[in-house]
Write an enzyme that holds these catalytic residues in place. Sequence first.
Site, PDB file in Angstrom:
ATOM      1  N   SER A   1       0.801  -1.225   0.000  1.00  0.00           N
ATOM      2  CA  SER A   1       0.000   0.000   0.000  1.00  0.00           C
ATOM      3  C   SER A   1       0.829   1.268   0.000  1.00  0.00           C
ATOM      4  O   SER A   1       0.350   2.328  -0.432  1.00  0.00           O
ATOM      5  CB  SER A   1      -0.934   0.000   1.211  1.00  0.00           C
ATOM      6  OG  SER A   1      -0.201  -0.204   2.417  1.00  0.00           O
TER       7      SER A   1
ATOM      8  N   HIS B   1      -0.886   5.721   6.774  1.00  0.00           N
ATOM      9  CA  HIS B   1      -0.348   5.704   5.419  1.00  0.00           C
ATOM     10  C   HIS B   1      -0.030   7.130   4.978  1.00  0.00           C
ATOM     11  O   HIS B   1      -0.613   8.089   5.483  1.00  0.00           O
ATOM     12  CB  HIS B   1      -1.356   5.076   4.443  1.00  0.00           C
ATOM     13  CG  HIS B   1      -1.422   3.593   4.526  1.00  0.00           C
ATOM     14  ND1 HIS B   1      -2.213   2.943   5.444  1.00  0.00           N
ATOM     15  CD2 HIS B   1      -0.791   2.623   3.814  1.00  0.00           C
ATOM     16  CE1 HIS B   1      -2.074   1.635   5.298  1.00  0.00           C
ATOM     17  NE2 HIS B   1      -1.216   1.414   4.313  1.00  0.00           N
TER      18      HIS B   1
END
Length: 266
Positions: free
Chosen positions: A42, A248
Amino acid sequence: MRRSRITAYVTSLLLASGLALTGATATQAQAATGGYVALGDSYSSGVGAGSYISSSGSCDRSTNAYPYLWNAAHSPSSFSFLACSGATTDDVLSGQLGTLSSSTALVSVTIGGNDAGFADVMTTCVISSDSTCLSRISTAQAYVDSTLPGKLDAVYDAIRAKAPNAKVVVLGYPRFYKLGTTCLGLSATKRSAINNAADYIDTAIAKRAADHGFTYGDVRSTFSGHEICSGSSWLHSVNWLDITESYHPTAAGQSGGYLPVLTSNG
């Protein structure tokens, strides 16, 4: 000045100019004669950066992710964006290597965090006590010591076998928290332990990359000053509206944290 001296002078200027430009354009020149393949999890697909490509489905590949940005800036002869949210080393081996070939000039990859249980570590640390968080991190570090090196070796060996002429840039993970400042949420003990865990896996990844002759791209320096609690974070904290984006990089983290590292190391 005699002609031979003029020629030598001009030649030296041209060489100096060429050397000055090499660092900035080496990756572009290399990829122009071949293709660029972006592999990984990711952090490479761009989870958290928004603007997801609908055809990528649950892989959540973003037009704000560093591979997409690098491709747009450098126009390699081909671009294969295969990084996928949630990917492990086994996923890379089974589903991301198909476009690699002898004509591939550049490969980038982030991988290893999901193997080590990144999501579970962060979930545990958010909802549990300090001691439970530290215990879960210890378990993850034991995995990094005992199992992850072999997993990384398998991926790196396969990349080299399928793309023997490629420059391979292995990118690491940022530290998540700015320490020594007032910050709501996790305790200082947890924040420090999470940062240490990021350092721990980065050290392991860098070692395996070096042993394979690959370039390691350390993003901790570019993210410095932009951690969670910094006041100018390039990382999402817990996002209860979209939990998958938690911890993230934002779009700014992709363009300001990851992209410069690929550009300078490619």
